[in-house]
Design a protein around this motif. Structure first.
Motif, PDB file in Angstrom:
ATOM      1  N   ALA A 162     -17.878  16.550  51.289  1.00 35.90           N
ATOM      2  CA  ALA A 162     -17.309  16.032  50.047  1.00 35.90           C
ATOM      3  C   ALA A 162     -16.182  15.050  50.325  1.00 35.90           C
ATOM      4  O   ALA A 162     -16.070  13.999  49.677  1.00 35.90           O
ATOM      5  CB  ALA A 162     -16.817  17.184  49.178  1.00 35.90           C
ATOM      6  N   GLU A 163     -15.338  15.375  51.298  1.00 39.67           N
ATOM      7  CA  GLU A 163     -14.231  14.483  51.657  1.00 39.67           C
ATOM      8  C   GLU A 163     -14.742  13.131  52.142  1.00 39.67           C
ATOM      9  O   GLU A 163     -14.218  12.072  51.771  1.00 39.67           O
ATOM     10  CB  GLU A 163     -13.367  15.133  52.737  1.00 39.67           C
ATOM     11  N   LEU A 164     -15.773  13.157  52.970  1.00 40.08           N
ATOM     12  CA  LEU A 164     -16.347  11.913  53.483  1.00 40.08           C
ATOM     13  C   LEU A 164     -16.943  11.070  52.352  1.00 40.08           C
ATOM     14  O   LEU A 164     -16.763   9.849  52.308  1.00 40.08           O
ATOM     15  CB  LEU A 164     -17.427  12.220  54.526  1.00 40.08           C
ATOM     16  N   ALA A 165     -17.650  11.742  51.436  1.00 37.83           N
ATOM     17  CA  ALA A 165     -18.275  11.026  50.318  1.00 37.83           C
ATOM     18  C   ALA A 165     -17.222  10.391  49.427  1.00 37.83           C
ATOM     19  O   ALA A 165     -17.346   9.222  49.020  1.00 37.83           O
ATOM     20  CB  ALA A 165     -19.151  11.987  49.512  1.00 37.83           C
ATOM     21  N   ASN A 166     -16.175  11.139  49.107  1.00 42.10           N
ATOM     22  CA  ASN A 166     -15.135  10.604  48.235  1.00 42.10           C
ATOM     23  C   ASN A 166     -14.363   9.474  48.901  1.00 42.10           C
ATOM     24  O   ASN A 166     -13.925   8.528  48.241  1.00 42.10           O
ATOM     25  CB  ASN A 166     -14.176  11.718  47.807  1.00 42.10           C
ATOM     26  N   ALA A 167     -14.200   9.536  50.217  1.00 43.95           N
ATOM     27  CA  ALA A 167     -13.512   8.465  50.936  1.00 43.95           C
ATOM     28  C   ALA A 167     -14.378   7.206  51.012  1.00 43.95           C
ATOM     29  O   ALA A 167     -13.876   6.088  50.903  1.00 43.95           O
ATOM     30  CB  ALA A 167     -13.150   8.926  52.346  1.00 43.95           C
ATOM     31  N   TYR A 168     -15.693   7.378  51.155  1.00 45.08           N
ATOM     32  CA  TYR A 168     -16.598   6.238  51.269  1.00 45.08           C
ATOM     33  C   TYR A 168     -16.873   5.589  49.915  1.00 45.08           C
ATOM     34  O   TYR A 168     -17.047   4.385  49.820  1.00 45.08           O
ATOM     35  CB  TYR A 168     -17.917   6.667  51.917  1.00 45.08           C
ATOM     36  N   ALA A 169     -16.898   6.404  48.844  1.00 46.39           N
ATOM     37  CA  ALA A 169     -17.173   5.903  47.486  1.00 46.39           C
ATOM     38  C   ALA A 169     -18.454   5.070  47.444  1.00 46.39           C
ATOM     39  O   ALA A 169     -18.434   3.890  47.086  1.00 46.39           O
ATOM     40  CB  ALA A 169     -15.991   5.107  46.962  1.00 46.39           C
ATOM     41  N   LEU A 196     -19.123  -1.336  48.300  1.00 51.10           N
ATOM     42  CA  LEU A 196     -17.958  -1.611  49.144  1.00 51.10           C
ATOM     43  C   LEU A 196     -16.711  -0.882  48.663  1.00 51.10           C
ATOM     44  O   LEU A 196     -15.635  -1.443  48.594  1.00 51.10           O
ATOM     45  CB  LEU A 196     -17.707  -3.128  49.227  1.00 51.10           C
ATOM     46  N   ARG A 197     -16.880   0.385  48.286  1.00 48.36           N
ATOM     47  CA  ARG A 197     -15.802   1.292  47.890  1.00 48.36           C
ATOM     48  C   ARG A 197     -15.191   0.962  46.529  1.00 48.36           C
ATOM     49  O   ARG A 197     -14.189   1.556  46.130  1.00 48.36           O
ATOM     50  CB  ARG A 197     -14.693   1.355  48.955  1.00 48.36           C
ATOM     51  N   ALA A 198     -15.795   0.038  45.794  1.00 48.09           N
ATOM     52  CA  ALA A 198     -15.271  -0.282  44.468  1.00 48.09           C
ATOM     53  C   ALA A 198     -15.426   0.891  43.497  1.00 48.09           C
ATOM     54  O   ALA A 198     -14.750   0.937  42.464  1.00 48.09           O
ATOM     55  CB  ALA A 198     -15.969  -1.515  43.898  1.00 48.09           C
ATOM     56  N   ALA A 199     -16.281   1.862  43.828  1.00 49.08           N
ATOM     57  CA  ALA A 199     -16.449   3.041  42.974  1.00 49.08           C
ATOM     58  C   ALA A 199     -15.185   3.890  42.911  1.00 49.08           C
ATOM     59  O   ALA A 199     -15.089   4.812  42.108  1.00 49.08           O
ATOM     60  CB  ALA A 199     -17.627   3.893  43.459  1.00 49.08           C
ATOM     61  N   ARG A 200     -14.194   3.572  43.737  1.00 48.83           N
ATOM     62  CA  ARG A 200     -12.902   4.259  43.630  1.00 48.83           C
ATOM     63  C   ARG A 200     -12.205   3.917  42.317  1.00 48.83           C
ATOM     64  O   ARG A 200     -11.389   4.693  41.828  1.00 48.83           O
ATOM     65  CB  ARG A 200     -11.986   3.858  44.796  1.00 48.83           C
ATOM     66  N   TYR A 201     -12.518   2.732  41.743  1.00 51.58           N
ATOM     67  CA  TYR A 201     -11.785   2.307  40.551  1.00 51.58           C
ATOM     68  C   TYR A 201     -12.658   1.802  39.403  1.00 51.58           C
ATOM     69  O   TYR A 201     -12.138   1.460  38.355  1.00 51.58           O
ATOM     70  CB  TYR A 201     -10.755   1.220  40.912  1.00 51.58           C
ATOM     71  N   THR A 202     -13.962   1.757  39.597  1.00 54.79           N
ATOM     72  CA  THR A 202     -14.820   1.328  38.497  1.00 54.79           C
ATOM     73  C   THR A 202     -16.175   2.008  38.570  1.00 54.79           C
ATOM     74  O   THR A 202     -16.621   2.409  39.648  1.00 54.79           O
ATOM     75  CB  THR A 202     -15.013  -0.206  38.499  1.00 54.79           C
TER      76      THR A 202
END
Length: 421
Positions: free
Chosen positions: A309-316, A364-370
């Motif tokens: 889970a940590e890896l998935a959330n970090a990769y987004a 490219l990790r944009a799923a962290r904010y959108t």
């Protein structure tokens, strides 16, 4: 964490050359308008069209080139996408008469943008499914003018017939035969034939992406997207061939796409890698898929489900699959992803085409904010307020003091002058 297969590091492309090339193209379209579009159509696609807008006759010709099954498939997929978009629209509601104190009334309206362009890529494959994913949410949101565009098939004057039919089934008001950075510039600034729009959505190659980046502000965009990606979380209880198929389905998009497996079971990981090699021997798109997998494919061995889970959330990741015995437990711990696929039955490709959710997603990790494109992409939440005379007199001294504290004496006076009424 143990790395069983390491991905190559993405090298920074020659940003300066890309930026300068796209900037020149945008400026040429701004100054020469349709003349520039015709020039680039010929240069990049061998297209000699004089009129860029697709006629009703051309759309009907495209229908005639498809089988009844192909048309029905597009309509069925469109129905699922439209149903979900309508359900999403119903969750976005206006707010009226909220009162933080007596006599002050606040609210917001939900207002669709007036116009948008839905960019449907050409390239290696005719991505007609993207036409459904972009146009349907826009129409469902209530956008008055929904234009669509796509490059022509190389060496012809025609958009791929499946793409054209998909655009029509989705409900596009206008369709234009133009693509690339020049299309983004045209819809941002307008030309003789193409009126400018308020928003541009949709994926594209690096030139399209850079053009969206440079035109943002003049026009709204969904987000800046990069190569496609999928991450599969697996506990070893699933089927190796299924996971392998999902990884390669993503890898075949282009040589820069990325498939990632994260698992707690090393034996399962090795079986998946073997299954990938086996399928590559049979896959008709193996030339692209193999290059992508060999270069950017990744297999990681996690020590626990918590680390997964940590890896998935970090990769987004853009697409995140949970291939586990109890997938919902893992789902509850995930919060950075473009779209989530829960359980082995739920293939990412279902979301790509016909389950109803949108496949235009952040990378490219944009799923962290959108999140991805949805009906809300085309909606503005605009606030309003009104107040009684009594509320105004009570609020004005507070506002005046706050304004004076910032040194904005004109603001303070605008509050004080009302106290004298």
């Amino acid at each position: 964490m143990k790395i069983l297969k390491e991905a190559a590091k993405r090298t920074e492309e020659d940003r300066r050359n890309l930026t300068e090339t796209v900037s020149c193209m945008i400026e040429e379209v701004r100054s020469k308008k349709d003349e520039a579009l015709r020039k680039y159509n010929l240069q990049f696609d061998g297209c000699t069209r004089e009129t860029l807008r697709i006629s009703r006759k051309e759309i009907q010709k495209a229908y005639n080139q498809l089988t009844s099954q192909e048309i029905e498939d597009l309509r069925t997929a469109a129905a699922n996408i439209r149903a979900f978009a309508k359900a999403q629209r119903e969750t976005i509601r206006p707010l009226t008469n909220f009162s933080p104190m007596p006599g002050i009334f606040l609210g917001h309206r939900i207002i669709p943008v007036e116009s948008c362009c839905c960019y449907v890529p050409g390239g290696n494959y005719p991505l007609y499914s993207t036409a459904l994913m972009l146009i349907i949410p826009a129409k469902t949101a209530g956008v008055k003018r929904v234009a669509a565009c796509s490059p022509v098939m190389k060496g012809t004057n025609e958009i791929n017939p499946k793409t054209l039919v998909a655009m029509d089934i989705a409900g596009a008001d206008e369709i234009y035969a133009v693509g690339g950075a020049q299309a983004v510039a045209a819809f941002s600034y307008g030309t003789e034939e193409i009126p400018a729009v308020d928003m541009i959505v949709g994926p594209g190659n690096r030139f399209v992406t850079e053009a969206k980046r440079q035109c943002y502000g003049q026009v709204g965009i969904d987000f800046v997207a990069g190569p496609s990606e999928v991450m599969v979380l697996a506990d070893g209880s699933g089927t190796p061939e299924v996971v392998a198929a999902d990884l390669l389905a993503q890898s075949e998009h282009d040589p820069n796409a990325k498939g990632i497996l994260v698992t707690t079971d090393e034996t399962f990981a090795k079986k998946v890698m073997a299954a990938v090699e086996k399928e590559l021997c049979l896959l008709s798109t193996a030339e692209i898929a193999e290059k992508s997998w060999n270069t950017f494919g990744e297999v990681l061995l996690a020590e626990s489900e918590e680390e997964m889970a940590e890896l998935a959330n970090a990769y987004a990741p853009e697409h995140l699959e949970i291939n586990m015995q109890n997938p919902q437990e893992m789902a509850d711990n995930l919060y950075n992803y473009g779209s989530l696929f829960i359980g082995e039955n739920t293939a990412e490709v279902f979301g790509d085409y016909a389950s109803g959710t949108n496949h235009t997603l952040p990378t490219l990790r944009a799923a962290r904010y959108t999140g991805g494109v949805w009906v809300g992409t085309f909606l503005k939440t605009c606030t309003y307020q009104s107040m009684t005379k009594e509320a105004m007199k009570e609020l004005a001294p507070l506002v005046a003091r706050l304004a004076e504290g910032e040194g904005l004496m004109g603001h303070a006076e605008a509050a004080k002058v009302r106290e004298k009424k």
